[in-house]
Design a protein around this motif. Structure first.
Motif, PDB file in Angstrom:
ATOM      1  N   GLY A 208      35.417  23.768 -14.224  1.00 20.51           N
ATOM      2  CA  GLY A 208      34.254  23.984 -13.986  1.00 20.51           C
ATOM      3  C   GLY A 208      33.557  23.025 -14.206  1.00 20.51           C
ATOM      4  O   GLY A 208      33.533  22.432 -14.118  1.00 20.51           O
TER       5      GLY A 208
ATOM      6  N   PRO B  15      44.784  31.756  -5.362  1.00 16.15           N
ATOM      7  CA  PRO B  15      43.574  32.895  -5.135  1.00 16.15           C
ATOM      8  C   PRO B  15      43.537  34.167  -6.437  1.00 16.15           C
ATOM      9  O   PRO B  15      44.252  34.829  -6.334  1.00 16.15           O
ATOM     10  CB  PRO B  15      43.137  33.187  -3.483  1.00 16.15           C
TER      11      PRO B  15
ATOM     12  N   SER C 200      41.353  29.160  -4.530  1.00 16.27           N
ATOM     13  CA  SER C 200      39.587  29.125  -3.725  1.00 16.27           C
ATOM     14  C   SER C 200      38.252  28.324  -5.113  1.00 16.27           C
ATOM     15  O   SER C 200      38.162  27.644  -4.201  1.00 16.27           O
ATOM     16  CB  SER C 200      39.402  29.995  -3.492  1.00 16.27           C
ATOM     17  N   TYR C 201      38.275  28.557  -6.271  1.00  9.12           N
ATOM     18  CA  TYR C 201      37.346  28.427  -6.296  1.00  9.12           C
ATOM     19  C   TYR C 201      37.959  27.119  -6.973  1.00  9.12           C
ATOM     20  O   TYR C 201      36.115  25.902  -7.103  1.00  9.12           O
ATOM     21  CB  TYR C 201      37.399  29.633  -7.974  1.00  9.12           C
TER      22      TYR C 201
ATOM     23  N   ALA D 277      39.401  24.585  -5.080  1.00 10.94           N
ATOM     24  CA  ALA D 277      38.843  24.105  -4.052  1.00 10.94           C
ATOM     25  C   ALA D 277      37.286  23.392  -3.932  1.00 10.94           C
ATOM     26  O   ALA D 277      37.195  22.738  -2.971  1.00 10.94           O
ATOM     27  CB  ALA D 277      39.768  24.540  -3.229  1.00 10.94           C
ATOM     28  N   GLY D 278      36.582  24.727  -3.941  1.00 14.64           N
ATOM     29  CA  GLY D 278      35.568  24.386  -3.628  1.00 14.64           C
ATOM     30  C   GLY D 278      34.475  23.688  -4.334  1.00 14.64           C
ATOM     31  O   GLY D 278      33.847  23.307  -4.221  1.00 14.64           O
ATOM     32  N   LEU D 279      35.396  23.414  -5.619  1.00 15.92           N
ATOM     33  CA  LEU D 279      34.640  22.256  -6.561  1.00 15.92           C
ATOM     34  C   LEU D 279      35.112  20.442  -5.891  1.00 15.92           C
ATOM     35  O   LEU D 279      34.907  20.112  -6.655  1.00 15.92           O
ATOM     36  CB  LEU D 279      35.489  22.356  -7.850  1.00 15.92           C
ATOM     37  N   GLY D 280      36.507  20.589  -5.150  1.00 12.41           N
ATOM     38  CA  GLY D 280      36.550  19.377  -4.811  1.00 12.41           C
ATOM     39  C   GLY D 280      38.161  18.934  -5.958  1.00 12.41           C
ATOM     40  O   GLY D 280      38.390  18.205  -5.698  1.00 12.41           O
TER      41      GLY D 280
ATOM     42  N   HIS E  39      41.895  19.179  -6.829  1.00 15.39           N
ATOM     43  CA  HIS E  39      42.952  20.412  -6.089  1.00 15.39           C
ATOM     44  C   HIS E  39      44.124  19.907  -7.067  1.00 15.39           C
ATOM     45  O   HIS E  39      44.723  19.163  -7.325  1.00 15.39           O
ATOM     46  CB  HIS E  39      43.085  19.410  -4.820  1.00 15.39           C
TER      47      HIS E  39
ATOM     48  N   SER F  16      28.168  31.757  -9.669  1.00 17.07           N
ATOM     49  CA  SER F  16      28.749  30.464  -9.161  1.00 17.07           C
ATOM     50  C   SER F  16      30.177  30.549  -8.924  1.00 17.07           C
ATOM     51  O   SER F  16      31.583  29.635  -9.026  1.00 17.07           O
ATOM     52  CB  SER F  16      28.385  29.162  -8.717  1.00 17.07           C
ATOM     53  N   GLY F  17      30.112  31.052 -10.986  1.00 18.96           N
ATOM     54  CA  GLY F  17      31.837  30.705 -10.882  1.00 18.96           C
ATOM     55  C   GLY F  17      32.066  31.575 -12.531  1.00 18.96           C
ATOM     56  O   GLY F  17      31.337  32.686 -13.375  1.00 18.96           O
TER      57      GLY F  17
END
Length: 473
Positions: free
Chosen positions: A26, A44, A48-49, A51-54, A56, A152-153
């Motif tokens: 991140g 998770p 999930s964290y 994936a939220g940043l795009g 994968h 946020s992270g």
């Protein structure tokens, strides 16, 4: 290596879903790098964290993951030198760093560092320290091996002079067997605790103490060492410090103490005192004596930094905790499911005692997965039995990847269950080997008012959510 890729460069993380590696991904993403990565354990909250940043993650380790040659690889300590992806990195001559080396170069740089280290409480204490500095207007950078709910992270790239870091004693990488925290340029250090752990890399407590001793010796004479006085091993190594040493806790020598504790559900109140002088009543939205101790450490370090106690009280009151640390996942039919990261007997005991205190009179379930390198070994077999017996109902799952532990060294869940039932004489403990069989069992046996705490330092096959689903019918 001294030459880091420029903004927009491609950085690939091997073992990207680790509790430290995912936040590092991140951080790099926020700096404008193109981030890719791979892992064999994608679950998770880290998946999930990411994936939220795009981002994968690629599943599994293989040379094909490097088809688009990265400018830099960062190799987590979860992989060995014979990992096929690592072998490809070496053969192709791709520049690489360990996780703590990367953190030192990308986040700390020339900043002043506050390192939180110890067997227990590192993640929560680091997150709370970062939150306090943020609310005090100091705009810190931070890095924590978890996901603080206030942010946020697990990282923040602040403009202020301080970097707050969770100091992990685990080894850095297959090519650097020293503990991670040796790369963090410590100026101010909090030592929360020290007990034997990481049985896969440390022979015994003396071996582990030697790692922490090296950390203490790195603190400059102008720095600060804040030590919990409840652990003899911590007090012993603190004697090697070249800097001033301050103590906190219930032991000796006296320093900062927490007095007049009280708790209700997920909140606690205490009064921090230094040499008998009170700083006033403080409220924290966390339960348990261990979290009061974590908060007391942050309070003491913040006062050392000159932060006003009123600012501290407001910051503490607004702290939301860290995911997977006594995190309430949901309530179905007045049955509450709590997720916790505890995986050492002391941490398991602290969690059980905290929930008992916060929810008096309610039946408590302890569901435990032996997953860490230490908890899968028989070294703490009797201690796990003693501490898990503090719950009213106990479910012990099978060992995670038992093939990785020599048969003569493995913890026996059946023996732990047998010892609990023999000592309690009421059959409160059961062994359920497969995680998928736990939710239906709990749904059949749970009663209204029950508190169910699930403890594992890994994904545990998502059993927390599956219990809620089973309870909902």
């Amino acid at each position: 290596m001294n030459d880091l890729p420029g903004r927009g460069g491609h950085v690939h993380l091997v073992a990207i879903c680790g509790v430290g590696m995912a936040p590092l991904a991140g951080l790099l993403h926020s700096r404008g790098y193109r981030v890719t990565g791979s892992d064999e354990n994608v679950y998770p909250p880290m998946s999930s964290y990411l994936a939220g940043l795009g981002i994968h993650p690629l599943s599994g380790y293989r040379e094909e993951n490097l088809a688009e040659r990265p400018d830099l690889a960062i190799i987590g300590n979860a992989v060995s030198g014979n990992n096929p992806e690592v072998q490809a990195i070496l053969r192709l001559g791709i520049p690489y760093l360990s996780f703590p080396q990367a953190l030192g170069k990308f986040l700390i740089g020339s900043k002043r560092s506050i390192v939180i280290a110890g067997t227990h409480g590192k993640t929560t204490t680091t997150a709370l320290m970062a939150w306090v500095l943020t609310k005090a207007g100091l705009d810190p950078s931070f890095f924590v091996g978890g996901i603080p709910i206030n942010f946020s992270g697990g990282f923040r790239d602040g403009a202020g002079p301080w970097a707050v870091l969770e100091g992990d004693e685990y080894d850095s990488a297959f090519f650097d067997k020293g503990p991670k925290f040796l790369h963090y340029k410590p100026e101010k250090v909090i030592l929360t605790s020290l007990e034997f752990d990481h049985a896969d890399i440390y022979r015994d407590l003396e071996h582990l103490k030697s790692a922490f001793l090296r950390l203490v010796e790195l603190i400059p004479p102008t720095g600060t060492l804040l030590v919990c006085n409840e652990y003899e091993a911590v007090k012993e190594i603190s004697k090697a410090a070249r800097c001033p040493v301050t103590f906190y806790g219930k032991g000796e020598p006296k320093g900062w103490e927490a007095k007049n504790l009280r708790a209700h559900e997920s909140r606690s109140w205490f009064e921090p005192l230094q040499q008998g002088a009170s700083d006033g009543v403080t409220e924290i939205p966390m339960m348990g004596q261990h979290n009061v101790s974590n908060a007391l450490a942050v309070h003491a370090m913040a006062r050392e930094l000159g932060i006003d106690r009123q600012v501290l009280r407001q910051a503490f009151k607004g702290f939301s905790g860290v995911k997977r640390r006594q995190e309430i996942k949901g309530t179905i039919g007045n049955i509450t499911v709590i997720d916790d990261f505890a995986h050492h007997p002391t941490a398991v005991n602290g969690t059980i005692e905290a929930i008992r205190s916060a929810y008096p009179g309610r039946r408590l379930w302890a569901i435990f997965e032996p997953r860490s390198h230490t908890s899968r070994r028989q070294v703490f077999e009797h201690e796990f039995a003693a501490t898990l017996a503090g719950a009213d109902r106990v479910v012990l799952a099978g060992l995670y990847r038992p093939d990785k532990i020599p048969p003569t060294d493995r913890l026996s869940p059946e023996k732990v269950v047998s010892e609990i039932n023999r000592s309690c004489r009421d059959g409160r403990a059961v062994f359920i080997e497969r995680a998928e069989d736990i939710p239906p069992y709990v749904a059949r046996e749970a009663k209204t008012g029950d508190i169910i705490v699930v403890m594992s330092n890994g994904g545990f096959d998502g059993v927390q959510e599956k219990i809620l689903q089973a309870l909902a019918g």
